[in-house]
Design a protein around this motif. Structure first.
Motif, PDB file in Angstrom:
ATOM      1  N   THR A  75       0.840  -1.194   0.000  1.00  0.00           N
ATOM      2  CA  THR A  75       0.000   0.000   0.000  1.00  0.00           C
ATOM      3  C   THR A  75       0.878   1.248   0.000  1.00  0.00           C
ATOM      4  OG1 THR A  75      -1.751  -1.189   1.139  1.00  0.00           O
ATOM      5  CG2 THR A  75      -1.828   1.209   1.259  1.00  0.00           C
ATOM      6  N   HIS A  76       1.915   1.232   0.826  1.00  0.00           N
ATOM      7  CA  HIS A  76       2.834   2.372   0.884  1.00  0.00           C
ATOM      8  C   HIS A  76       3.555   2.554  -0.451  1.00  0.00           C
ATOM      9  CE1 HIS A  76       6.545   4.564   1.958  1.00  0.00           C
ATOM     10  NE2 HIS A  76       5.783   5.193   2.821  1.00  0.00           N
ATOM     11  N   ILE A  77       4.006   1.474  -1.057  1.00  0.00           N
ATOM     12  CA  ILE A  77       4.675   1.562  -2.366  1.00  0.00           C
ATOM     13  C   ILE A  77       3.736   2.207  -3.376  1.00  0.00           C
ATOM     14  CG2 ILE A  77       5.512   0.197  -4.344  1.00  0.00           C
ATOM     15  CD1 ILE A  77       6.573  -1.862  -2.296  1.00  0.00           C
ATOM     16  N   ILE A  83       2.621  10.909  -1.370  1.00  0.00           N
ATOM     17  CA  ILE A  83       2.551  11.067   0.100  1.00  0.00           C
ATOM     18  C   ILE A  83       3.878  11.427   0.737  1.00  0.00           C
ATOM     19  CG2 ILE A  83       0.540   9.561   0.350  1.00  0.00           C
ATOM     20  CD1 ILE A  83       2.650   7.313   1.119  1.00  0.00           C
ATOM     21  N   HIS A  84       4.849  11.844  -0.048  1.00  0.00           N
ATOM     22  CA  HIS A  84       6.160  12.212   0.511  1.00  0.00           C
ATOM     23  C   HIS A  84       6.591  13.593   0.025  1.00  0.00           C
ATOM     24  CE1 HIS A  84       6.323   7.729   0.762  1.00  0.00           C
ATOM     25  NE2 HIS A  84       6.579   8.076   2.002  1.00  0.00           N
ATOM     26  N   SER A  85       7.357  14.293   0.880  1.00  0.00           N
ATOM     27  CA  SER A  85       7.872  15.624   0.546  1.00  0.00           C
ATOM     28  C   SER A  85       6.765  16.499  -0.016  1.00  0.00           C
ATOM     29  CB  SER A  85       9.025  15.521  -0.471  1.00  0.00           C
ATOM     30  OG  SER A  85       9.983  14.589  -0.020  1.00  0.00           O
ATOM     31  N   TRP A  92      -1.366  11.444   5.691  1.00  0.00           N
ATOM     32  CA  TRP A  92      -1.440  10.060   5.182  1.00  0.00           C
ATOM     33  C   TRP A  92      -0.738   9.095   6.139  1.00  0.00           C
ATOM     34  CZ3 TRP A  92       1.078   5.657   3.674  1.00  0.00           C
ATOM     35  CH2 TRP A  92       0.341   4.746   2.893  1.00  0.00           C
ATOM     36  N   HIS A  93       0.477   9.453   6.581  1.00  0.00           N
ATOM     37  CA  HIS A  93       1.208   8.539   7.462  1.00  0.00           C
ATOM     38  C   HIS A  93       0.560   8.441   8.842  1.00  0.00           C
ATOM     39  CE1 HIS A  93       4.198   8.853   4.239  1.00  0.00           C
ATOM     40  NE2 HIS A  93       4.715   7.732   4.709  1.00  0.00           N
ATOM     41  N   ARG A  94      -0.124   9.483   9.296  1.00  0.00           N
ATOM     42  CA  ARG A  94      -0.855   9.379  10.570  1.00  0.00           C
ATOM     43  C   ARG A  94      -1.877   8.251  10.474  1.00  0.00           C
ATOM     44  NH1 ARG A  94      -3.331  14.541  13.423  1.00  0.00           N
ATOM     45  NH2 ARG A  94      -1.282  14.466  14.412  1.00  0.00           N
ATOM     46  N   VAL A 276      10.825  -1.112  12.123  1.00  0.00           N
ATOM     47  CA  VAL A 276      11.069   0.086  12.915  1.00  0.00           C
ATOM     48  C   VAL A 276      10.510   1.339  12.212  1.00  0.00           C
ATOM     49  CG1 VAL A 276      13.320   1.008  12.189  1.00  0.00           C
ATOM     50  CG2 VAL A 276      12.761   0.850  14.619  1.00  0.00           C
ATOM     51  N   PHE A 277      10.139   1.192  10.956  1.00  0.00           N
ATOM     52  CA  PHE A 277       9.457   2.271  10.222  1.00  0.00           C
ATOM     53  C   PHE A 277       8.326   2.856  11.059  1.00  0.00           C
ATOM     54  CE2 PHE A 277       5.776   3.575   7.771  1.00  0.00           C
ATOM     55  CZ  PHE A 277       6.280   4.354   6.745  1.00  0.00           C
ATOM     56  N   PHE A 278       7.556   1.991  11.700  1.00  0.00           N
ATOM     57  CA  PHE A 278       6.366   2.455  12.415  1.00  0.00           C
ATOM     58  C   PHE A 278       6.728   3.205  13.705  1.00  0.00           C
ATOM     59  CE2 PHE A 278       4.978  -0.830   9.557  1.00  0.00           C
ATOM     60  CZ  PHE A 278       3.867  -0.234   8.983  1.00  0.00           C
TER      61      PHE A 278
END
Ligand SMILES: [Cu+2]
Length: 351
Positions: A75-77, A83-85, A92-94, A276-278
């Motif tokens: 899903t992240h890929i 969703i970045h920069s 989104w990451h929340r 550890v991403f989370f």
């Protein structure tokens, strides 16, 4: 945002009516280091449990998606280029880490909350303790050292060039020594506004999890004084310029955490493969939450930037009505519905 797997019903979407959050009942997300040995063990066990569950995404179409953990990775890929920069990084990451916390709780019977990694406890320590001390209650430590003679140094434009990392190879100690990555690796050069997903995005490529501790990133970007500057940022634009600037080549605390762990965590598309991403994104969300709560009237609903990576000038600005997609993890969610951690589905706080 591109609709990809959204035709598949999010089987695990909340079924019942949403209960009102009473701030006094909000659950606390805590720093990894303050958890008891038992709490740490329960979290690590739950992460391994998720790894053992079947994916919702069909393996025939997504050969590299092998288990429930990989539903999150894929899903992240799939949404990486939106969703970045940019203006969706925080909202989104929340929601993404909230869905992961909920999966651990609902599908793996985890009783605790999502912990976070406080960067400032690692900045003067080359082993990045305590999350990474390699003990049985850590996230494992560094990767084995590899030869870097021909590696090109990653050198952002707004900080002194970091000294190369001390690892780069497979994990060699701790609970995640046998953890595997299934998707990628993907090149950072694919992270382009209006770009395409990398070639063979869903191919199965099993390999060990790698890290490359590079503490210089933290001492430039994630120090206590950087955190205080973030917390006293007058508006969301200046907050984001310290957390994650949208200009290509510039970095903030979000990038600092990824780059300090390095290797797989530096893979913008597939960094979720490192569990550890989370914890890192827990800290990103924590600093945003504390900033919002510092002056709710002006900060709670503040947004800046677009829904396209690196905020190209032609992209549309994100508003409270922008819809975010989560593939098989959840139904689309309105940005306005993720702004307050004490509202709607959410009911959590940070210590
Ligand atoms: Cu991300």
């Amino acid at each position: 945002m591109r609709s990809w797997i959204s035709l598949l019903l999010p089987v695990l979407a909340a079924a019942g009516a949403i209960q009102q959050c009473k701030p006094s009942q909000a659950r606390t997300r805590k720093e990894w280091g303050v958890l008891s040995t038992q709490e740490k063990t329960e979290y690590i066990d739950a992460v391994w449990c998720l790894r053992g569950l079947p994916s919702v995404l069909p393996n025939g179409e997504y050969p590299g998606v092998r288990d429930r953990m990989d539903d999150f990775v894929a899903t992240h890929i799939n949404y990486t280029l939106y969703i970045h920069s940019d203006g969706l990084l925080l909202p989104w990451h929340r929601h993404f880490i909230y869905l992961y916390e909920k999966a651990l709780q609902d599908e793996c019977n985890y009783k605790g909350t999502l912990p976070y990694w406080n960067w400032t406890l690692s900045t003067d320590n080359s082993t990045l303790n305590p999350v990474f001390d390699g003990s049985s209650t850590s996230f494992s430590g560094n990767g084995l050292p590899i030869d870097k003679t021909n590696a090109t140094a990653l050198c952002p434009k707004n900080i002194p060039c970091p000294t190369p990392g001390t690892g780069g190879g497979c994990l060699y100690n701790g609970p995640f020594i046998n953890w595997t990555s299934h998707l990628g690796p993907f090149s950072i050069s694919q992270v382009q506004p209006y770009g395409d997903l990398p070639p063979n995005t869903w191919a199965y490529n099993p390999r060990c999890l790698t890290r490359d501790f590079t503490p210089d990133w933290l001492s430039s970007l994630n120090t206590p004084s950087k955190i205080s500057s973030m917390l006293s940022a007058p508006d969301i634009k200046s907050f984001l310029s310290l957390m994650s600037p949208s200009t290509l080549g510039y970095v903030g605390a979000h990038e600092g955490g990824h780059a300090a762990i390095g290797a797989n965590m530096l893979d913008t598309f597939a960094s979720v493969q490192d569990p550890v991403f989370f914890l890192h994104h827990g800290m990103v969300d924590r600093v945003w939450t504390l900033w919002q709560q510092g002056d709710p009237e002006s900060r709670l609903l503040a947004l800046n930037g677009t829904g396209i990576v690196h905020d190209p000038p032609t992209a549309e600005l994100v508003t409270l009505d922008t819809m975010m997609e989560f593939g098989v993890l959840d139904c689309p969610v309105r940005v306005g519905d993720v702004m307050d951690v004490l509202e709607g589905e959410y009911c959590y706080k940070y210590d």
